[in-house]
Structure formats: structure tokens, C-alpha cells
Design a protein around this motif. Structure first.
Motif, mmCIF file in Angstrom:
data_model
loop_
_atom_site.group_PDB
_atom_site.id
_atom_site.type_symbol
_atom_site.label_atom_id
_atom_site.label_comp_id
_atom_site.label_asym_id
_atom_site.label_seq_id
_atom_site.Cartn_x
_atom_site.Cartn_y
_atom_site.Cartn_z
ATOM 1 N N GLY B 81 0.784 -1.227 0.000
ATOM 2 C CA GLY B 81 0.000 0.000 0.000
ATOM 3 C C GLY B 81 0.816 1.278 0.000
ATOM 4 O O GLY B 81 0.268 2.360 -0.205
ATOM 5 N N LEU B 82 2.115 1.166 0.257
ATOM 6 C CA LEU B 82 2.944 2.382 0.312
ATOM 7 C C LEU B 82 3.986 2.447 -0.810
ATOM 8 O O LEU B 82 4.634 3.468 -0.996
ATOM 9 N N LEU B 83 4.193 1.332 -1.497
ATOM 10 C CA LEU B 83 5.181 1.305 -2.590
ATOM 11 C C LEU B 83 4.477 0.999 -3.904
ATOM 12 O O LEU B 83 3.423 0.352 -3.917
ATOM 13 N N GLN B 84 5.095 1.436 -4.989
ATOM 14 C CA GLN B 84 4.505 1.128 -6.294
ATOM 15 C C GLN B 84 5.600 0.889 -7.336
ATOM 16 O O GLN B 84 6.772 1.245 -7.112
ATOM 17 N N PRO B 85 5.226 0.290 -8.473
ATOM 18 C CA PRO B 85 6.207 0.046 -9.524
ATOM 19 C C PRO B 85 6.947 1.340 -9.896
ATOM 20 O O PRO B 85 6.335 2.405 -9.976
ATOM 21 N N GLY B 86 8.251 1.211 -10.078
ATOM 22 C CA GLY B 86 9.073 2.395 -10.383
ATOM 23 C C GLY B 86 9.797 2.911 -9.150
ATOM 24 O O GLY B 86 10.837 3.561 -9.257
ATOM 25 N N ASP B 87 9.256 2.621 -7.982
ATOM 26 C CA ASP B 87 9.940 3.010 -6.745
ATOM 27 C C ASP B 87 11.133 2.083 -6.517
ATOM 28 O O ASP B 87 11.159 0.947 -6.995
#
Lengths: 78, 380
Positions: B81-87
């Protein structure tokens, strides 16, 4: 049925907010209680605090002082 | 049975915990689902539990204490819920699969993941973390203490790094909650994830996700909350935004008593007594020929978890001998921490983990040392 009268109703975003107000109000000595949120306010579910209309100002003071969150305060004949 | 598997779950619990669960099973309703006393009593139990946990972890607001079913669910909510692709995200080889698998899942969708090796001290090296930070780094996900070696990471130091670089720190406190002090504000934690049934000594099926101020993971689980039922979406306010469906209130009634016990008996006493037993065990076994202890077992700050091997005996075989012949319950294998075992070259053999509670006794520790001595002689 109990005769209807003008009441102070406080609604909440969450049950946790309702429980926090109940805890604080009981500690201070308010005479109100938790009720199902009246359908005049919302047809959805939820809890509200019902208290006498005379308690309104003191309730607001307490909520501000203790930084308690709520949704709305309304006066309603229920 | 001599139960030395407290890192998996606490078996011995304060009596009040079991009594509270029993009482709740006969008396509480569903929180937020009515204004009758059974339902309200349930809500009161949840609020009291949140309040004590908020106090224990210095969260600053009980509304930011979210209940989950276990630490794994807490970590899934925080990581997904706090990270996403590209991070970019930094983690360590010390981690449990409850951290690694959500990260691998995100990696398969485009997250950039750096997994740092374990230092000679058995934990994460601050300088290595700093070197790994990139412009797109968004978070560090790390365990407070290894569930295998018991070594403790410098979370104050990692928190400082996160503050300096504007990163979110997601902490797996499964092995430390209820044992070591945790200060969310001081440690600069975005999310604190733990179970309620290990060091806190509550019932299984209880987990905690405490969130920092302004931290709101993307909601993944939706459903009934008892509030605003015609809305198509979850409430946006914590904690209910992340608590869809009926909660484990019977378990939380037990966790409430467990939190009271932690406060009244004293976390420091719990830590000191369990560590005294662990250090007695370490002293006793390190003198035995053929015993290999893992991690920095003489570190001043560690948790009461000790992992060892006896010569090249398979950990499962040794653990089974300990149980069937001596009634000693331990945990064999790789403890859901595959990278740590690769680092220590024990992926095949595994390790036997002994983990202590303050409810254990010195006599039990002595029996465990004696059992290992006997087995060592037999296996020569």
C-alpha cells in the motif's frame, strides 16, 4: 414509545471516533449515550452520540479540548 | 514439555489473557454493528487495546493503530500500500518471507529492489544502506530483530537516515514488540508491523499495524465497516479505512489483557529475564564441542533467540531428537528466512532455533544444555 424531544446529535466517520467520544463523555460525566445514527441524518449505518440540547456547548468544548474527531453536530427532534 | 519456541508464538501467557478471551466469547458482540451493549462493549475493548498499544509504541494517536490478523497481513498492507512500480526499496537478507514475498511480488510488477547482505555483526550496516539510496528510493523495509539469530538492527540510526533522505521506514517488529522499547516518533517509523501473539503474549490471530502521522497505505481490502453503508468506498479515516469486515474481537480482548500485563509487570523485566535465560543457554552450549552458534551471539543488545547446529546433523533430525527424547520444543529448518540461511551457508542443514520466554525457568535451560551435551556425545 418515549415522547420525542429536541436532542443534540453528534455523528462520526468511524466507530473508533464514537468510542473515543463515549469514553471521554462518560469520564467527564455527560448523561448522553451512543445510539444508532438517526435515519434523518443518514440512511447508512453508524453510531451517534445523543445528549440533551443543553449539553451541546459543553460537548463541543470537550471535543475541542481533547481533540476528538467527529462528523457533524445537529439538533434533531427524535 | 519444555517450550523453547517462543519466537514462533508464546505458549505460556498471562492467565488474564485466556480468561479475557473466554469472557469475550460469552459476552461481546460485533463492534460498530449496533448501539446495544454487546456491540458497544466490543468497541470499548478495541479502543482500550488501541490506546494501550499507542502508548506502548508511542504512536501518538490510537486511531493510527490498525488491527490485522497477524504481522504478515500488517506487512502486506504497508508494503503493497505504500510502494509502487518504479519506486526503489531497500531491504536486507535478514528478512522473513512476510517482508520478502510482498517485495518480490512488487518487484515482479516493476519495483526496484536492493537486498543488502548481513554484516559481520549479524545485522544491517548503516553505511551500506546509505550507499544503496538512489533518487527513486522510497522506503526501507527492515526487521527490528532477526527471527533466526536474535540480532537487533540499529533502528534509531536507520530512522535518522530515512529522515535525512525523506524515505519511509517500514519496520517488522515481530520479534521485538513487547520485548524491546519501540518509539515510533523517535525511530521515524512510517509503519510498525507486528503480531500480538509473540512478545506481547496475546492470542494468535491478532496483529498490529501502527502508522506514522500522515501515512495512509492504498486500501486493498474493502467491505463492511458498520458505517456509511451506501458509500461504494471504504471510509477514508483510520483505523476503519484498513479494517474491513468483522474483527477478531475475542482475540483482541486477550490482547488487551496482554498489553496490561506488559505495562504492569514491566517490559524491561520481561526482557531482562528472558535474556538472562538466553545468555545462560549461550554460555552452556558454546562450550560444547561441535556446536556452531550463528550471528553475533554476544551482542549487548539482542533478543532471546538463539540458533545453532551440532556438527553436520540435519536441523530437523536434531530438533526431533530434542522433542521425542527430552520433551524440548524447538524450531528446525530455515525459519521462513531463506536469504539469511544462504548467507550463513545453512540452506541445506537449516538451524535449530531456541527461543526463550520470561516464563521459562533456569532449570529448563539447564535441561536443554544437558540434552545437547548428551546428543553431542552420542553423535560423535
Amino acid at each position: 414509545m418515549r415522547p420525542k424531544e429536541l436532542q443534540c446529535i453528534i455523528t462520526f466517520h468511524t466507530t473508533t471516533e464514537a468510542m473515543q467520544l463515549e469514553q471521554a463523555a462518560k469520564t467527564v460525566g455527560f448523561g448522553g449515550r451512543i445510539i444508532p445514527v438517526p435515519r434523518e441524518i443518514t440512511a447508512g449505518c453508524g453510531l451517534a452520540w445523543r445528549d440533551s440540547i443543553d449539553a451541546r456547548a459543553a460537548l463541543i468544548d470537550m471535543m475541542m479540548e481533547q481533540k476528538l474527531s467527529y462528523d457533524k453536530i445537529v439538533e434533531l427532534i427524535i | 514439555m519444555i517450550y523453547l519456541d517462543n519466537a514462533a508464538t508464546s505458549l505460556y501467557k498471562p492467565e488474564a489473557v485466556a480468561e479475557a478471551v473466554f469472557r469475550a466469547l460469552h459476552s461481546v458482540g460485533n463492534s460498530g454493528r449496533g448501539a446495544h451493549d454487546a456491540s458497544l462493549q466490543s468497541g470499548r475493548i478495541m479502543l482500550q487495546t488501541r490506546s494501550l498499544l499507542s502508548e506502548l509504541f508511542k504512536v501518538g494517536d490510537p486511531s493510527r493503530v490498525v488491527f490485522t490478523s497477524n504481522a504478515t497481513e500488517s506487512l502486506n498492507i504497508a508494503i503493497l500500500g505504500l510502494l509502487q512500480p518504479g519506486d526503489h526499496c531497500i531491504t536486507s537478507a535478514m528478512e522473513h518471507n512476510s517482508v520478502l514475498r510482498p517485495l518480490y511480488l512488487l518487484e515482479s510488477l516493476g519495483l526496484e529492489l536492493t537486498i543488502l547482505p548481513i554484516s559481520e555483526k549479524g545485522c544491517m550496516d548503516l553505511a551500506e544502506i546509505e550507499k544503496a539510496i538512489k533518487p527513486n528510493t522510497k522506503a526501507i523495509v527492515v526487521t527490528h530483530a532477526s527471527n533466526v539469530t536474535g540480532n537487533v538492527n540499529d533502528i534509531d540510526g536507520i530512522g535518522e537516515l530515512c529522515k535525512k533522505n525523506n524515505l519511509r521506514l517500514i519496520l517488522d517488529a515481530s520479534q521485538t514488540a513487547g520485548i524491546l522499547p519501540i518509539d515510533m516518533k523517535k525511530m521515524n517509523l512510517a509503519a510498525l508491523c507486528c503480531s500480538g501473539h509473540k512478545g506481547l503474549m496475546g492470542p494468535q490471530g491478532t496483529g498490529v499495524l501502527a502508522l506514522g502521522e500522515g501515512v495512509m497505505p492504498v486500501v486493498q481490502k474493502t467491505g463492511g465497516t458498520g458505517v456509511d453503508s451506501f458509500s461504494h468506498t471504504m471510509p477514508t479515516e483510520l483505523p476503519e479505512a484498513l479494517e474491513a469486515g468483522t474483527q477478531n474481537i475475542h482475540g483482541l480482548a486477550g490482547l488487551l489483557e496482554a498489553c496490561k500485563y506488559n505495562k504492569e509487570y514491566g517490559q524491561e523485566k520481561i526482557y531482562q529475564k528472558s535474556m538472562l535465560l538466553a545468555r545462560t543457554f549461550i554460555r552452556g552450549v558454546k562450550a560444547l564441542p561441535g556446536v556452531t552458534l550463528y550471528g553475533d551471539y554476544e551482542a549487548a543488545l539482542r533478543v532471546p533467540v538463539v540458533a545453532l547446529n551440532l556438527r553436520d546433523i540435519a536441523s530437523g533430525e536434531l530438533s526431533d531428537e530434542l522433542f521425542t527424547r527430552f520433551g524440548i520444543a524447538t524450531r528446525a529448518g530455515v525459519h521462513c528466512a531463506p536469504l539469511l540461511h544462504e548467507d550463513y551457508h545453512t540452506a541445506g542443514q537449516g538451524m535449530v532455533r531456541f527461543s526463550f520466554s520470561h516464563f521459562n525457568s533456569e532449570q529448563e535451560v539447564e535441561k536443554a544444555i544437558t540434552a545437547l551435551r548428551l546428543l553431542e556425545e552420542e553423535y560423535r
